[in-house]
Design a protein around this motif. Structure first.
Motif, short mmCIF file in Angstrom:
data_model
loop_
_atom_site.label_atom_id
_atom_site.label_comp_id
_atom_site.label_asym_id
_atom_site.label_seq_id
_atom_site.Cartn_x
_atom_site.Cartn_y
_atom_site.Cartn_z
N LYS A 166 -11.95 14.55 -16.06
CA LYS A 166 -11.09 15.19 -14.90
C LYS A 166 -9.60 14.73 -15.09
N GLU A 167 -8.75 15.49 -14.52
CA GLU A 167 -7.17 15.41 -14.28
C GLU A 167 -7.05 13.99 -13.56
N PRO A 168 -6.42 13.26 -13.93
CA PRO A 168 -6.26 11.94 -13.13
C PRO A 168 -5.31 12.46 -11.91
N ALA A 169 -5.66 12.17 -10.77
CA ALA A 169 -5.10 12.42 -9.73
C ALA A 169 -4.85 11.30 -8.78
N TYR A 170 -3.84 10.46 -8.53
CA TYR A 170 -3.85 9.31 -7.93
C TYR A 170 -3.10 9.54 -6.76
N THR A 171 -4.03 9.00 -5.59
CA THR A 171 -3.66 9.19 -4.19
C THR A 171 -3.14 7.72 -3.61
N GLU A 172 -3.90 6.64 -4.49
CA GLU A 172 -3.13 5.50 -4.28
C GLU A 172 -3.15 4.42 -5.53
N GLY A 173 -2.62 3.50 -5.31
CA GLY A 173 -2.42 2.63 -6.52
C GLY A 173 -3.88 1.62 -7.04
N GLY A 174 -4.06 1.34 -8.07
CA GLY A 174 -5.02 0.63 -8.38
C GLY A 174 -4.86 -0.94 -8.39
N SER A 175 -5.68 -1.91 -8.81
CA SER A 175 -5.30 -3.10 -8.77
C SER A 175 -5.71 -3.79 -10.28
N LEU A 176 -4.94 -4.96 -10.55
CA LEU A 176 -5.20 -5.56 -11.91
C LEU A 176 -5.65 -7.07 -11.64
N LEU A 177 -6.40 -7.41 -12.61
CA LEU A 177 -6.81 -8.73 -12.57
C LEU A 177 -5.99 -9.66 -13.85
N LEU A 178 -5.64 -10.61 -13.75
CA LEU A 178 -5.10 -11.39 -14.98
C LEU A 178 -6.08 -12.06 -15.76
N HIS A 179 -5.92 -12.12 -17.11
CA HIS A 179 -6.62 -12.83 -17.95
C HIS A 179 -5.80 -13.45 -19.16
N GLU A 180 -5.80 -14.61 -19.38
CA GLU A 180 -4.92 -15.23 -20.56
C GLU A 180 -5.38 -14.93 -21.87
N PHE A 181 -5.00 -14.00 -22.55
CA PHE A 181 -5.89 -13.70 -23.88
C PHE A 181 -4.53 -12.87 -24.79
N GLN A 182 -4.64 -13.23 -26.28
CA GLN A 182 -3.68 -12.53 -26.98
C GLN A 182 -4.67 -11.78 -28.30
N VAL A 220 4.73 -1.07 -10.33
CA VAL A 220 3.89 -1.11 -11.63
C VAL A 220 2.87 0.09 -11.72
N PHE A 221 3.20 0.13 -12.80
CA PHE A 221 2.11 1.17 -13.42
C PHE A 221 1.54 1.30 -14.98
N ILE A 222 0.37 1.50 -15.19
CA ILE A 222 -0.09 1.47 -16.81
C ILE A 222 -0.18 2.61 -17.22
N THR A 223 -0.31 2.78 -18.34
CA THR A 223 -0.35 4.08 -19.31
C THR A 223 -1.52 4.07 -20.36
N SER A 224 -2.24 5.08 -20.62
CA SER A 224 -3.18 5.14 -21.53
C SER A 224 -3.51 6.64 -21.71
N SER A 225 -4.31 7.09 -22.93
CA SER A 225 -4.51 8.42 -23.18
C SER A 225 -5.44 8.93 -22.14
N PHE A 226 -6.30 7.98 -21.65
CA PHE A 226 -7.36 8.62 -20.58
C PHE A 226 -6.88 8.60 -19.19
N ARG A 227 -5.62 7.91 -18.96
CA ARG A 227 -5.52 7.77 -17.43
C ARG A 227 -3.92 8.27 -17.26
N ASP A 228 -3.37 8.70 -18.58
CA ASP A 228 -1.84 9.09 -18.43
C ASP A 228 -1.15 7.99 -17.55
N ILE A 229 -0.54 8.14 -16.62
CA ILE A 229 0.29 7.09 -16.01
C ILE A 229 -0.48 6.89 -14.42
N MET A 230 -0.75 5.66 -14.28
CA MET A 230 -1.73 5.07 -13.22
C MET A 230 -0.73 3.93 -12.52
N PRO A 231 -0.60 4.34 -11.17
CA PRO A 231 0.20 3.32 -10.43
C PRO A 231 -0.70 2.16 -10.07
N ILE A 232 -0.08 1.03 -9.86
CA ILE A 232 -0.70 -0.13 -9.63
C ILE A 232 -0.09 -0.68 -8.35
#
Lengths: 272, 272
Positions: free
Chosen positions: A120-136, A232-244
């Motif tokens: 589906k075409e991403p259509a953001y009506t609100e922002g999503g949330s992020l969890l933090l994880h320490e990792f490299q 804040v937003f995130i970007t990826s091929s399957f999400r385009d630009i997703m607000p956080i």
């Protein structure tokens, strides 16, 4: 029946038989691309091919197809799955093929899989949330199939209804499990530039931002900068630009989709 | 025809069909064990099962078999391949099975493969050589299938006729690509203890050394300590204890198999 490309042929996905000796399965010796497609055409294919080639080069893996051959293949997979209209999500996995003595790679016997599914075409009506994880990640600029930590965090992500996992290390932001991160502060875009996968949607977003006259700082970003970010937003091929809108339990900006994020989302859609 | 265990059955290895959606292939979400077997019996199976369980736990993967069930399976694979006499090398791969949305893991659908092949008894008439490589694995105590860097170094290892690749980071020794390392200095065994896979052959070797009255220091080992080591050897399930005579172009000790290494090799063989 879903069809996929497997070593030179378009076949029903259920008939694919990857060997247990495959270096992809046995040793995670494989590179990966996630590609969006629109109306039967892979989006920014040249960038994906170039990154696939670079990732493969980093781990000494040969890419048995030219850019033209792989593009033709992706189009064929889309056609075989009747995905000639609308959006699709594609995955390319290229592994070293059957292992020599359990660990050796013999060029010329690679396994290549190309998968496609409707999206589906991403259509953001609100922002999503992020969890933090320490990792490299190891080999951070190289897109291998090394996602074991990302997979291990999905159950918690789903349970907490989060959109993504944000990796950080030594007090610095890195990237999300399957996306890149941007902060907006005082009208300026800020995004990490080191020890991360240089996402293609990240690059397109930076280009769009420049064309719209925004300043983009690609630099070390401290974890503490999240606290004062306006957007804040995130970007990826399957999400385009997703607000956080949230990071863990903290609200980003005014919780709503920020004006610059919204502007970029709309400008991105015109690029398809 | 070689036979293997695949999700509950002993089947010809050529009939195994791992899905391209398998989390092992697509996301390197899988744990791994290499096990030696003697006369149809897996060696130190309980230790391998315990590590498999611990590795799986680290990445949130369920182990669908009890220790007894998996031991029975390994014995069946040996019998099916007529490996009831002599030495064999076995591999266990346990992956998350088919991905949910390309990255999610649904417990209960794991893929488990058990492979076996005949092996020769290691008999070292001279020491092998090590190449150095700066690298630190992620989740170092967890034995996943993350061996992409190890695979990428095999071509150089073979070209330079080396036995193994020794990882080091920040001036400290870690482990080899598929084995652990020991130094001998003034009659004392020294081996890294942190940020490494805690090998089962490493553990058996330490136990043997203690039983023979040697002191074993498990501690941070500096890269520079290699220069003054009297003896160096590596340990792994498929090698037992392998003497090392050269590191890059530098000679270890007097180049010959050291007396303590030789004593340990002989004592190890009595453990089968």
């Amino acid at each position: 029946m879903t069809k996929c490309f497997w070593n030179g042929e378009i076949v029903p996905v259920d008939t694919v038989a990857i060997s247990p000796f495959d270096l992809g399965f046995l040793r995670a010796y494989a590179v990966y691309e996630g590609v969006a497609a629109f109306d039967g055409e892979p989006f920014h294919f040249d960038d994906h091919y170039e990154r696939l080639r670079a990732s493969a080069h980093t781990i000494g893996l040969s890419v048995p197809y030219t850019s033209e051959q792989l593009l033709t293949t992706l189009r064929e997979v889309l056609r075989a799955n009747e995905l000639s209209k609308g959006r699709a999500s594609m995955r390319i996995v290229l592994s070293g093929g059957e292992a020599d003595h359990g660990i050796g790679y013999n060029p010329g016997n690679e396994t290549c899989i190309v998968l496609a599914e409707p999206a589906k075409e991403p259509a953001y009506t609100e922002g999503g949330s992020l969890l933090l994880h320490e990792f490299q990640r190891n080999l951070p600029t190289c897109k291998t199939v090394e996602y074991a930590v990302a997979v291990s965090l999905q159950a918690e992500r789903v349970a907490r209804n989060a959109a993504e996992i944000l990796y950080h290390t030594k007090g610095e932001l890195r990237e999300c499990a399957t996306s890149n991160i941007f902060l907006v502060k005082n009208g300026v875009l800020i995004t990490p530039d080191k020890e991360i996968l240089l996402g293609i949607t990240r690059k397109i977003t930076i280009d769009i931002a420049h064309s719209l006259g925004y300043t983009v700082e690609e630099r070390t970003v401290l974890l503490t900068e999240l606290e004062t970010a306006d957007e804040v937003f995130i970007t990826s091929s399957f999400r385009d630009i997703m607000p956080i809108s949230h990071i863990e339990d903290n609200t980003v900006g005014n919780r709503k989709i920020g004006p610059i994020t919204e502007t970029l989302i709309q400008a991105f859609k015109k690029k398809y």
